[in-house]
Design an enzyme around this catalytic site. Sequence first.
Site, short mmCIF file in Angstrom:
data_model
loop_
_atom_site.label_atom_id
_atom_site.label_comp_id
_atom_site.label_asym_id
_atom_site.label_seq_id
_atom_site.Cartn_x
_atom_site.Cartn_y
_atom_site.Cartn_z
N ARG A 49 -12.20 7.68 12.06
CA ARG A 49 -12.38 9.05 12.56
C ARG A 49 -13.84 9.43 12.36
NH1 ARG A 49 -14.74 10.26 8.40
NH2 ARG A 49 -14.83 12.38 9.19
N GLY A 50 -14.19 10.57 12.96
CA GLY A 50 -15.60 10.98 12.92
C GLY A 50 -16.21 10.74 14.29
N ALA A 51 -16.86 11.75 14.85
CA ALA A 51 -17.29 11.64 16.25
C ALA A 51 -18.06 10.37 16.59
CB ALA A 51 -18.09 12.90 16.62
N ARG A 93 -8.23 11.00 21.56
CA ARG A 93 -8.49 12.31 20.92
C ARG A 93 -9.37 13.11 21.88
NH1 ARG A 93 -10.37 12.17 14.84
NH2 ARG A 93 -9.45 14.26 14.87
N GLN A 198 -10.61 15.22 4.34
CA GLN A 198 -11.75 14.32 4.51
C GLN A 198 -12.79 14.55 3.42
OE1 GLN A 198 -10.31 16.04 7.00
NE2 GLN A 198 -10.56 15.06 9.00
N ASP A 239 -18.51 17.70 16.33
CA ASP A 239 -17.75 16.85 17.24
C ASP A 239 -18.14 17.08 18.68
OD1 ASP A 239 -15.99 17.25 14.70
OD2 ASP A 239 -15.35 15.37 15.64
N ASN A 249 -16.35 21.70 15.31
CA ASN A 249 -16.34 20.83 14.15
C ASN A 249 -15.02 21.04 13.43
OD1 ASN A 249 -17.84 18.83 12.59
ND2 ASN A 249 -17.87 20.36 10.96
N LYS A 250 -14.85 20.29 12.34
CA LYS A 250 -13.58 20.35 11.61
C LYS A 250 -13.13 21.78 11.31
CE LYS A 250 -11.63 17.68 11.03
NZ LYS A 250 -10.66 17.36 12.08
C1 LIG Z 1 -20.32 12.92 12.07
S1 LIG Z 1 -19.05 13.62 12.96
C2 LIG Z 1 -17.92 14.01 11.76
C3 LIG Z 1 -16.96 15.05 12.23
O1 LIG Z 1 -15.74 14.45 12.68
C4 LIG Z 1 -14.70 14.95 11.86
O2 LIG Z 1 -13.52 15.11 12.52
P1 LIG Z 1 -12.33 14.03 12.30
O3 LIG Z 1 -12.35 13.64 10.84
O4 LIG Z 1 -11.09 14.80 12.69
O5 LIG Z 1 -12.63 12.89 13.22
C5 LIG Z 1 -15.23 16.27 11.39
O6 LIG Z 1 -15.15 17.26 12.38
C6 LIG Z 1 -16.63 15.92 11.07
O7 LIG Z 1 -17.54 16.97 10.96
#
Ligand SMILES: CSC[C@H]1O[C@H](OP(=O)(O)O)[C@H](O)[C@@H]1O
Length: 347
Positions: A49-51, A93, A198, A239, A249-250
């Site tokens: 996960r993570g953009a 996603r 996270q 994101d 973002n989250k």
């Molecule tokens: C460097 S982008 C990280 C960004 O992605 C995360 O979302 P997820 O864990 O649901 O993929 C979160 O929004 C982070 O800030």
Amino acid sequence: MPKLKTMTLEWTGDSVVFVDQRKLPLEEVYVRCTTHEETFAAIKDMIVRGAPAIGASAAFGYVLGAKEFDGNLNSDEGIRYMESVKERLASSRPTAVNLFWALDRMHKKFLNRLSSENIIDILEEEALTIAHEDIEVNKAIGKYGAELLRDGDTVLTHCNAGALATVDYGTALGVIRAAVEAGKKISVYADETRPYLQGARLTAWELMKDGIDVTLISDNMAGWVMSQGKINAVVVGADRIAANGDVANKIGTYSVAVLAQRHGIPFYVAAPLSTIDLLTPTGKEIPIEERSHKEITHVQGMQVAPNNVKCYNPAFDVTPWNLITGIITEKGVVRPPYDVTLKKLFD
Ligand SMILES: CSC[C@H]1O[C@H](OP(=O)(O)O)[C@H](O)[C@@H]1O
């Protein structure tokens, strides 16, 4: 010998291997994907996960899809098949624009070079380039962001925008890493980031591994910590950044931004240009993913809420541009008016 190996993923040439981020920090378990369908599932289920990490993973998933095709990719059937691979991976996603950016880049390379005999090698090279570029971009973001932090600063961050959210090094945590590498003493307060945790599971783990001072707090403590004067700056990831500077973002990021403004604390977003989506005019148009209610009613598999309780689980929120002090990119820090300054990054 893997062609690429980082904390987040490994490309072996015929598989992409992820550390299962759902199991961290207590277990380091690895998941090998040999097909685009398995890669789709790894993204959808947040094994990875993570953009930026999602984008690079989808790029490797696209290569795996091309390898699966039993026939001539340089045919109408082959083109239709690769369009289906792209669409399948894109459906994993909806919010992180890096996913679509990476897949569009891979598919463009495919269409431009599909008559080449070594089209699969060309696609693999493009996916590896996306991955290696991400690491270099994160280090550039870190360099520019570190200049905003002073020796002795304490930074609050939300979610995980670290090495695990990218191919390596991180965006928001890249800023913190670069400041520490520049010799500045930086402390971090990490929001646990309910419901997926996270912050508790990944950010705290990453920073402790690097020996960076980190204090874990629950999300509802951020305001109090700020009111006590403990925080000098907020740095988070993103994101998707809309053309006017609104940032998805989250979930919980918006609340942190409001609190930061209330306490006169600078609020920075660290993100690569691949997270900026000039085709999305404002945050209102950003699709917000909703995830399983079990992510709220259960913590690491343990039920903490009544059976059948009604839930709402948006995985992201949108922070309006006027709460954002600056957006730290690999080309420097941009400030409002973002509808002007963001566009200039692409000139
Ligand atoms: C460097 S982008 C990280 C960004 O992605 C995360 O979302 P997820 O864990 O649901 O993929 C979160 O929004 C982070 O800030």
